[in-house]
Design an enzyme around this catalytic site. Structure first.
Site, PDB file in Angstrom:
ATOM      1  N   ASP A  76       0.865  -1.192   0.000  1.00 47.25           N
ATOM      2  CA  ASP A  76       0.000   0.000   0.000  1.00 47.25           C
ATOM      3  C   ASP A  76       0.895   1.233   0.000  1.00 47.25           C
ATOM      4  O   ASP A  76       2.084   1.151   0.319  1.00 47.25           O
ATOM      5  CB  ASP A  76      -0.911   0.016   1.237  1.00 47.25           C
ATOM      6  CG  ASP A  76      -1.847   1.227   1.234  1.00 47.25           C
ATOM      7  OD1 ASP A  76      -2.502   1.472   0.202  1.00 47.25           O
ATOM      8  OD2 ASP A  76      -1.908   1.951   2.249  1.00 47.25           O
ATOM      9  N   SER A  77       0.286   2.366  -0.349  1.00 45.09           N
ATOM     10  CA  SER A  77       1.027   3.625  -0.306  1.00 45.09           C
ATOM     11  C   SER A  77       1.464   3.952   1.128  1.00 45.09           C
ATOM     12  O   SER A  77       2.402   4.724   1.320  1.00 45.09           O
ATOM     13  CB  SER A  77       0.151   4.761  -0.836  1.00 45.09           C
ATOM     14  OG  SER A  77      -1.011   4.872  -0.032  1.00 45.09           O
ATOM     15  N   CYS A 101      -4.299  -1.509  -2.125  1.00 44.56           N
ATOM     16  CA  CYS A 101      -4.464  -0.075  -2.356  1.00 44.56           C
ATOM     17  C   CYS A 101      -5.350   0.081  -3.591  1.00 44.56           C
ATOM     18  O   CYS A 101      -5.031  -0.457  -4.652  1.00 44.56           O
ATOM     19  CB  CYS A 101      -3.086   0.548  -2.596  1.00 44.56           C
ATOM     20  SG  CYS A 101      -3.138   2.284  -3.109  1.00 44.56           S
ATOM     21  N   ASN A 102      -6.461   0.771  -3.410  1.00 42.62           N
ATOM     22  CA  ASN A 102      -7.394   0.950  -4.539  1.00 42.62           C
ATOM     23  C   ASN A 102      -6.801   1.834  -5.625  1.00 42.62           C
ATOM     24  O   ASN A 102      -7.013   1.596  -6.810  1.00 42.62           O
ATOM     25  CB  ASN A 102      -8.695   1.567  -4.043  1.00 42.62           C
ATOM     26  CG  ASN A 102      -9.492   0.595  -3.209  1.00 42.62           C
ATOM     27  OD1 ASN A 102     -10.349  -0.107  -3.718  1.00 42.62           O
ATOM     28  ND2 ASN A 102      -9.196   0.522  -1.923  1.00 42.62           N
ATOM     29  N   THR A 103      -6.074   2.856  -5.209  1.00 45.55           N
ATOM     30  CA  THR A 103      -5.518   3.788  -6.182  1.00 45.55           C
ATOM     31  C   THR A 103      -4.524   3.056  -7.089  1.00 45.55           C
ATOM     32  O   THR A 103      -4.553   3.204  -8.315  1.00 45.55           O
ATOM     33  CB  THR A 103      -4.821   4.955  -5.448  1.00 45.55           C
ATOM     34  OG1 THR A 103      -5.712   5.447  -4.446  1.00 45.55           O
ATOM     35  CG2 THR A 103      -4.461   6.070  -6.400  1.00 45.55           C
ATOM     36  N   GLU A 156      -2.609   9.097   7.640  1.00 46.72           N
ATOM     37  CA  GLU A 156      -1.140   9.061   7.585  1.00 46.72           C
ATOM     38  C   GLU A 156      -0.520   9.957   8.657  1.00 46.72           C
ATOM     39  O   GLU A 156       0.584   9.698   9.131  1.00 46.72           O
ATOM     40  CB  GLU A 156      -0.646   9.497   6.190  1.00 46.72           C
ATOM     41  CG  GLU A 156      -0.873   8.454   5.103  1.00 46.72           C
ATOM     42  CD  GLU A 156      -0.059   7.161   5.304  1.00 46.72           C
ATOM     43  OE1 GLU A 156       1.152   7.238   5.535  1.00 46.72           O
ATOM     44  OE2 GLU A 156      -0.676   6.067   5.225  1.00 46.72           O
ATOM     45  N   CYS A 205     -11.232   2.715  -0.304  1.00 50.84           N
ATOM     46  CA  CYS A 205      -9.829   3.074  -0.042  1.00 50.84           C
ATOM     47  C   CYS A 205      -9.457   2.341   1.231  1.00 50.84           C
ATOM     48  O   CYS A 205     -10.210   2.383   2.217  1.00 50.84           O
ATOM     49  CB  CYS A 205      -9.679   4.582   0.158  1.00 50.84           C
ATOM     50  SG  CYS A 205      -8.049   5.052   0.771  1.00 50.84           S
ATOM     51  N   THR A 206      -8.334   1.669   1.215  1.00 51.10           N
ATOM     52  CA  THR A 206      -8.003   0.803   2.355  1.00 51.10           C
ATOM     53  C   THR A 206      -7.610   1.585   3.613  1.00 51.10           C
ATOM     54  O   THR A 206      -7.512   0.999   4.693  1.00 51.10           O
ATOM     55  CB  THR A 206      -6.884  -0.186   1.975  1.00 51.10           C
ATOM     56  OG1 THR A 206      -5.758   0.545   1.476  1.00 51.10           O
ATOM     57  CG2 THR A 206      -7.371  -1.166   0.912  1.00 51.10           C
ATOM     58  N   HIS A 207      -7.414   2.893   3.470  1.00 56.56           N
ATOM     59  CA  HIS A 207      -7.182   3.707   4.666  1.00 56.56           C
ATOM     60  C   HIS A 207      -8.495   3.983   5.426  1.00 56.56           C
ATOM     61  O   HIS A 207      -8.476   4.238   6.632  1.00 56.56           O
ATOM     62  CB  HIS A 207      -6.596   5.073   4.288  1.00 56.56           C
ATOM     63  CG  HIS A 207      -5.129   5.073   4.005  1.00 56.56           C
ATOM     64  ND1 HIS A 207      -4.580   4.490   2.902  1.00 56.56           N
ATOM     65  CD2 HIS A 207      -4.092   5.631   4.694  1.00 56.56           C
ATOM     66  CE1 HIS A 207      -3.267   4.681   2.912  1.00 56.56           C
ATOM     67  NE2 HIS A 207      -2.948   5.365   3.990  1.00 56.56           N
TER      68      HIS A 207
HETATM   69  N1  DGL Z   1      -4.937   2.991   0.624  1.00 54.97           N
HETATM   70  C1  DGL Z   1      -4.925   3.667  -0.645  1.00 54.97           C
HETATM   71  C2  DGL Z   1      -6.183   3.308  -1.427  1.00 54.97           C
HETATM   72  O1  DGL Z   1      -6.797   2.284  -1.126  1.00 54.97           O
HETATM   73  C3  DGL Z   1      -4.715   5.133  -0.388  1.00 54.97           C
HETATM   74  C4  DGL Z   1      -4.203   5.840  -1.536  1.00 54.97           C
HETATM   75  C5  DGL Z   1      -3.431   7.092  -1.203  1.00 54.97           C
HETATM   76  O2  DGL Z   1      -2.270   6.961  -0.832  1.00 54.97           O
HETATM   77  O3  DGL Z   1      -3.989   8.176  -1.410  1.00 54.97           O
HETATM   78  O4  DGL Z   1      -6.566   3.969  -2.352  1.00 54.97           O
END
Ligand code: DGL
Length: 274
Positions: free
Chosen positions: A11-12, A74-76, A159, A193-195
């Protein structure tokens, strides 16, 4: 030649831990290697090219560490980089290796929850602009109307460890109102979004009680169980010792503090510099 190794989870930043946590609950026997690109998070506002470049670099690192399978938690990255990596890069790197995302498993089942046939999606700007959720949900459920709302402040709140603070309430309320203005009949909201599961309590607080809120972790974990059972040729290379390793591109100590809280257990992290 493919070797046996841990399942890579990428993930990011911290968001993918919400997916890893469900992997660890559902498939505890496997070894996992988590990579958070915290130094370059958030990805959600970055261009297609940048997300692709960063994601590919991280995926290659996980392959170099011996992962036969990498999950883009991570969805993005799933929206902007997965297809190119699968179609263009994997055949050159090693066709036996696999990269999977989180969007497909989610879109396969989301339509089962809605009676009004109106589904809302909260996601990053990058995921929303990619239209991945609209296209993929309509493939499985052509009669479902999908309303999307980009929430550019939500990932930075997580974050920067501000997701439980009062400041988060303003941005959460604002986007819930905007989404429901678009689709007043929405009865199912997907946190795309996984966050965002880390903001779940606040999102639940401001969302009308009759609306179902779906998070992805368990959905993706169930899908991984299914995938591994159908691909024993790959599953045999996913090592089973129950080990967990955490790598971050930012400060390892900060990662340990925050990730330990998310996972509910102390962890050790390593810093990765390119
Ligand atoms: N967890 C990422 C997602 O699912 C976050 C992306 C980001 O870093 O903006 O999209």
């Amino acid at each position: 030649m493919i070797k046996s190794g841990p399942i890579g989870v990428f993930d990011s930043g911290y968001g993918g831990l919400t997916v890893l946590k469900e992997f660890m609950n559902t498939l505890p026997e496997y070894d996992y290697l988590y990579l958070g690109d915290n130094a370059r998070a958030p990805y959600g506002t970055r261009s297609f090219e940048t997300v692709y470049e960063y994601t590919l670099q991280c995926v290659k690192h996980l392959f170099n560490q011996g992962c036969p399978l990498v999950i883009l938690a991570c969805n993005t990255a799933s929206a902007k980089a997965l297809r190119t990596i699968q179609q263009k890069d994997l055949p050159k790197l090693d066709p036996a290796l696999r990269v999977l995302g989180v969007i497909r498993p989610t879109t396969e089942i989301v339509g089962q929850y809605t009676k009004t046939k109106q589904v809302g999606v909260f996601a990053t700007k990058g995921t929303v602009v990619s239209q991945s959720y609209v296209v993929e949900i309509n493939k499985f459920y052509p009669d479902v109307e999908v309303y999307q709302e980009a929430c550019p402040m939500w990932v930075p709140l997580v974050e920067n460890n501000e997701y439980l603070g009062d400041g988060a309430d303003y941005f959460i309320q604002k986007h819930i109102e905007q989404l429901l203005k678009q689709g007043p009949e929405i009865d199912t909201i997907l946190l795309g979004c996984t966050h965002y599961p880390l903001l779940y309590d606040k999102i639940r607080k401001y969302t009308p009680a009759h609306i179902t809120i779906l998070t992805q972790g368990q959905i993706v974990a169930n899908s991984l169980v299914n995938y591994l059972s159908r691909h024993s040729d790959l599953a045999k290379y996913c090592s089973t010792g129950g080990s967990r390793r955490f790598v971050t591109t930012d400060d390892a100590f900060s990662f340990e503090q925050q990730a330990g809280v998310f996972l509910g257990e102390p962890i050790k992290a390593e810093h990765l510099s390119w």
